[in-house]
Motif scaffolding. Structure first.
Motif, PDB file in Angstrom:
ATOM      1  N   UNK A 104      -2.603 -14.193   9.190  1.00 59.46           N
ATOM      2  CA  UNK A 104      -1.341 -13.562   8.803  1.00 59.46           C
ATOM      3  C   UNK A 104      -1.513 -12.747   7.520  1.00 59.46           C
ATOM      4  N   UNK A 105      -2.213 -13.317   6.543  1.00 65.11           N
ATOM      5  CA  UNK A 105      -2.422 -12.605   5.282  1.00 65.11           C
ATOM      6  C   UNK A 105      -3.249 -11.340   5.488  1.00 65.11           C
ATOM      7  N   UNK A 106      -4.247 -11.403   6.367  1.00 64.50           N
ATOM      8  CA  UNK A 106      -5.060 -10.217   6.653  1.00 64.50           C
ATOM      9  C   UNK A 106      -4.228  -9.142   7.351  1.00 64.50           C
ATOM     10  N   UNK A 107      -3.330  -9.550   8.233  1.00 58.84           N
ATOM     11  CA  UNK A 107      -2.458  -8.597   8.914  1.00 58.84           C
ATOM     12  C   UNK A 107      -1.576  -7.871   7.899  1.00 58.84           C
ATOM     13  N   UNK A 108      -0.933  -8.622   7.013  1.00 56.88           N
ATOM     14  CA  UNK A 108      -0.079  -8.008   5.989  1.00 56.88           C
ATOM     15  C   UNK A 108      -0.879  -7.045   5.118  1.00 56.88           C
ATOM     16  N   UNK A 109      -2.093  -7.449   4.771  1.00 57.89           N
ATOM     17  CA  UNK A 109      -2.937  -6.598   3.921  1.00 57.89           C
ATOM     18  C   UNK A 109      -3.327  -5.310   4.634  1.00 57.89           C
ATOM     19  N   UNK A 110      -3.651  -5.405   5.922  1.00 55.63           N
ATOM     20  CA  UNK A 110      -4.032  -4.192   6.658  1.00 55.63           C
ATOM     21  C   UNK A 110      -2.856  -3.222   6.755  1.00 55.63           C
ATOM     22  N   UNK A 111      -1.671  -3.748   6.964  1.00 51.27           N
ATOM     23  CA  UNK A 111      -0.485  -2.885   7.027  1.00 51.27           C
ATOM     24  C   UNK A 111      -0.284  -2.167   5.697  1.00 51.27           C
ATOM     25  N   UNK A 112      -0.442  -2.895   4.587  1.00 47.08           N
ATOM     26  CA  UNK A 112      -0.286  -2.288   3.267  1.00 47.08           C
ATOM     27  C   UNK A 112      -1.339  -1.216   3.030  1.00 47.08           C
ATOM     28  N   UNK A 113      -2.600  -1.541   3.290  1.00 49.52           N
ATOM     29  CA  UNK A 113      -3.682  -0.601   2.983  1.00 49.52           C
ATOM     30  C   UNK A 113      -3.610   0.648   3.854  1.00 49.52           C
ATOM     31  N   UNK A 114      -3.340   0.485   5.146  1.00 49.45           N
ATOM     32  CA  UNK A 114      -3.223   1.650   6.032  1.00 49.45           C
ATOM     33  C   UNK A 114      -2.045   2.532   5.614  1.00 49.45           C
ATOM     34  N   UNK A 115      -0.936   1.903   5.259  1.00 48.50           N
ATOM     35  CA  UNK A 115       0.247   2.665   4.864  1.00 48.50           C
ATOM     36  C   UNK A 115       0.033   3.387   3.539  1.00 48.50           C
ATOM     37  N   UNK A 116      -0.660   2.736   2.618  1.00 46.02           N
ATOM     38  CA  UNK A 116      -0.892   3.333   1.302  1.00 46.02           C
ATOM     39  C   UNK A 116      -1.708   4.620   1.411  1.00 46.02           C
ATOM     40  N   UNK A 117      -2.591   4.674   2.406  1.00 42.82           N
ATOM     41  CA  UNK A 117      -3.468   5.844   2.557  1.00 42.82           C
ATOM     42  C   UNK A 117      -2.788   7.017   3.274  1.00 42.82           C
ATOM     43  N   UNK A 118      -1.603   6.804   3.835  1.00 45.81           N
ATOM     44  CA  UNK A 118      -0.933   7.866   4.586  1.00 45.81           C
ATOM     45  C   UNK A 118      -0.454   8.978   3.664  1.00 45.81           C
ATOM     46  N   UNK A 119      -0.530  10.192   4.173  1.00 41.05           N
ATOM     47  CA  UNK A 119       0.050  11.357   3.482  1.00 41.05           C
ATOM     48  C   UNK A 119       1.340  11.719   4.212  1.00 41.05           C
ATOM     49  N   UNK A 120       2.471  11.525   3.568  1.00 41.20           N
ATOM     50  CA  UNK A 120       3.757  11.627   4.257  1.00 41.20           C
ATOM     51  C   UNK A 120       4.325  13.034   4.359  1.00 41.20           C
ATOM     52  N   UNK A 163      10.807 -10.788   5.290  1.00 46.65           N
ATOM     53  CA  UNK A 163      10.490 -10.381   3.927  1.00 46.65           C
ATOM     54  C   UNK A 163       9.914 -11.502   3.094  1.00 46.65           C
ATOM     55  N   UNK A 164      10.498 -12.690   3.219  1.00 46.88           N
ATOM     56  CA  UNK A 164       9.999 -13.843   2.461  1.00 46.88           C
ATOM     57  C   UNK A 164       8.576 -14.200   2.876  1.00 46.88           C
ATOM     58  N   UNK A 165       8.325 -14.187   4.184  1.00 46.62           N
ATOM     59  CA  UNK A 165       6.983 -14.505   4.683  1.00 46.62           C
ATOM     60  C   UNK A 165       5.962 -13.487   4.186  1.00 46.62           C
ATOM     61  N   UNK A 166       6.303 -12.212   4.275  1.00 45.25           N
ATOM     62  CA  UNK A 166       5.390 -11.153   3.842  1.00 45.25           C
ATOM     63  C   UNK A 166       5.158 -11.222   2.340  1.00 45.25           C
ATOM     64  N   UNK A 167       6.234 -11.410   1.579  1.00 44.42           N
ATOM     65  CA  UNK A 167       6.104 -11.448   0.114  1.00 44.42           C
ATOM     66  C   UNK A 167       5.162 -12.560  -0.326  1.00 44.42           C
ATOM     67  N   UNK A 168       5.319 -13.738   0.246  1.00 47.87           N
ATOM     68  CA  UNK A 168       4.454 -14.860  -0.139  1.00 47.87           C
ATOM     69  C   UNK A 168       3.006 -14.604   0.253  1.00 47.87           C
ATOM     70  N   UNK A 169       2.791 -13.978   1.411  1.00 52.01           N
ATOM     71  CA  UNK A 169       1.422 -13.669   1.828  1.00 52.01           C
ATOM     72  C   UNK A 169       0.784 -12.651   0.888  1.00 52.01           C
ATOM     73  N   UNK A 170       1.527 -11.618   0.522  1.00 52.11           N
ATOM     74  CA  UNK A 170       0.974 -10.596  -0.367  1.00 52.11           C
ATOM     75  C   UNK A 170       0.685 -11.162  -1.749  1.00 52.11           C
ATOM     76  N   UNK A 171       1.504 -12.087  -2.227  1.00 49.05           N
ATOM     77  CA  UNK A 171       1.240 -12.735  -3.505  1.00 49.05           C
ATOM     78  C   UNK A 171      -0.027 -13.585  -3.434  1.00 49.05           C
ATOM     79  N   UNK A 172      -0.214 -14.254  -2.295  1.00 52.39           N
ATOM     80  CA  UNK A 172      -1.448 -15.020  -2.102  1.00 52.39           C
ATOM     81  C   UNK A 172      -2.665 -14.099  -2.060  1.00 52.39           C
ATOM     82  N   UNK A 173      -2.440 -12.849  -1.625  1.00 52.37           N
ATOM     83  CA  UNK A 173      -3.529 -11.865  -1.586  1.00 52.37           C
ATOM     84  C   UNK A 173      -3.818 -11.271  -2.961  1.00 52.37           C
ATOM     85  N   UNK A 174      -3.042 -11.654  -3.968  1.00 51.16           N
ATOM     86  CA  UNK A 174      -3.291 -11.180  -5.323  1.00 51.16           C
ATOM     87  C   UNK A 174      -2.387 -10.064  -5.795  1.00 51.16           C
ATOM     88  N   UNK A 175      -1.433  -9.632  -4.980  1.00 49.92           N
ATOM     89  CA  UNK A 175      -0.522  -8.559  -5.374  1.00 49.92           C
ATOM     90  C   UNK A 175       0.657  -9.106  -6.182  1.00 49.92           C
TER      91      UNK A 175
END
Length: 352
Positions: free
Chosen positions: A334-350, A21-33
């Motif tokens: 690593x930052x691109x991987x985290x971003x792809x996971x977020x973007x793909x997940x955001x587009x899902x219809x659950x 979680x810490x690794x992902x959070x810092x990467x997403x913050x670096x991505x501008x989130x």
């Protein structure tokens, strides 16, 4: 986006989850989130400000944490929360998740990969990363996963399901089960709740030990071979990793401590072997109904045959974890991987 990275909880993989979680959070913050880390079980007690303002916290609420040599003391974690109720969700957790655009599930093990958190979020219309509740539950349960592998024609070691046993059953089980074998609690992870007995004496000890984690186990024929794993991201398989343990058994300590194992990525296998293993990982991912990403573990025996062990619906995402290493071999940071996971997940219809 406003993102809650949910980690921790009460799983035996709690500390691994917090580092993820810490690794992902810092990467997403670096991505501008506007990303913040929230502990599923401990939550945030006595918050004196508007919850919305926490997304502007300069450090993302990230703790200083590392993976210890031994598994976490979950009783101590339970005792540390002022609210001593049986609620899995700590103070203000659901409220913060409801304010986020999406929740990045940095959870591992029973409280994150078994589908219960995902089902809660579906009912509350909260977006989250990774697979849905049903696929997550199937993937977490080794018995159900083995059934799905058998039905899909995915090669896996011969196995037996033991849905419930007590200490009184151990002598009879020891007598009838064949050794060498692998004994696994159905909902374990990070090599906790796994034993590899070679003798009847070791089997008896293993059966006693597994009762610490649960009474539902599977027992597999032990297959000797090279340990490999391959991730799935979107609709593609990533380059495989070979894990070469420095000790006989790749347990919790070996998995997470420096020098416990050598990880070779890309794995020294042929292009044909990579294609076969990647196709099997994709097939299991789709058979279970998983989404966005996963990681499947294999053995490659001396005859060149792959045997599927299990799938991880929320694989480790520390910077040193296996899926990030595979993504790097495929050209993703690593930052691109985290971003792809977020973007793909955001587009899902659950929910239809």
């Amino acid at each position: 986006m406003k993102i809650v990275v949910l980690a921790g909880g009460l799983s035996t993989e709690r500390e691994v989850s917090l580092v993820t979680g810490t690794s992902v959070c810092r990467a997403l913050r670096q991505n501008g989130h506007k990303a913040i880390l929230v502990d599923l079980f401990l939550g945030l007690e006595e918050v004196s400000v508007d919850l919305e303002t926490l997304f502007d916290a300069p450090d993302g609420l990230c703790p200083d944490t590392k993976i210890q040599v031994t598994a976490p003391d979950l009783a101590a974690v339970r005792a540390s929360r002022k609210d001593q109720s049986g609620r899995l969700f700590g103070p203000n957790v659901l409220e913060l998740c409801s304010l986020a655009d999406i929740v990045f599930l940095g959870l591992h093990g029973q409280d994150g990969e078994d589908g219960r958190v995902q089902a809660t979020f579906d009912l509350l219309d909260i977006k989250y990363t990774g697979g849905g509740y049903l696929a997550s539950g199937l993937a977490m349960d080794k018995s159900m996963t083995k059934r799905m592998m058998d039905s899909a024609g995915i090669p896996t070691a011969p196995w037996r399901d033991i849905p419930s046993y007590t200490e009184a059953d151990i002598p009879a089980l020891t007598a009838e089960l064949e050794v060498p074998c692998a004994v696994k609690v159905v909902n374990g992870g990070s090599s906790i709740g796994v034993a590899l007995p070679d003798t009847k004496e070791e089997l008896e000890t293993a059966l006693q030990e597994m009762l610490r984690y649960g009474s539902h186990i599977i027992v597999e024929k032990k297959i000797h071979g090279r340990e490999l794993t391959v991730g799935v991201l979107g609709d593609r398989a990533l380059p495989a990793v070979e894990i070469v343990p420095a000790v006989k058994e790749f347990d919790y300590t070996a998995k997470y401590q420096t020098g416990g194992a050598q990880e070779l990525c890309p794995a020294p296998i042929t292009a044909e072997q990579q294609a076969v293993m990647g196709a099997l990982a994709l097939k299991l991912h789709r058979t279970l109904g998983l989404e966005v990403y996963s990681r499947t573990d294999f053995l490659l025996d001396d005859d060149g045959k792959f045997w599927c062990l299990e799938v991880n619906s929320l694989p480790g995402m520390t910077a040193a974890s296996l899926v990030p290493k595979e993504a790097a071999a495929a050209g993703l940071t690593y930052n691109e991987l985290c971003e792809e996971i977020v973007q793909r997940s955001y587009r899902l219809k659950r929910r239809g």
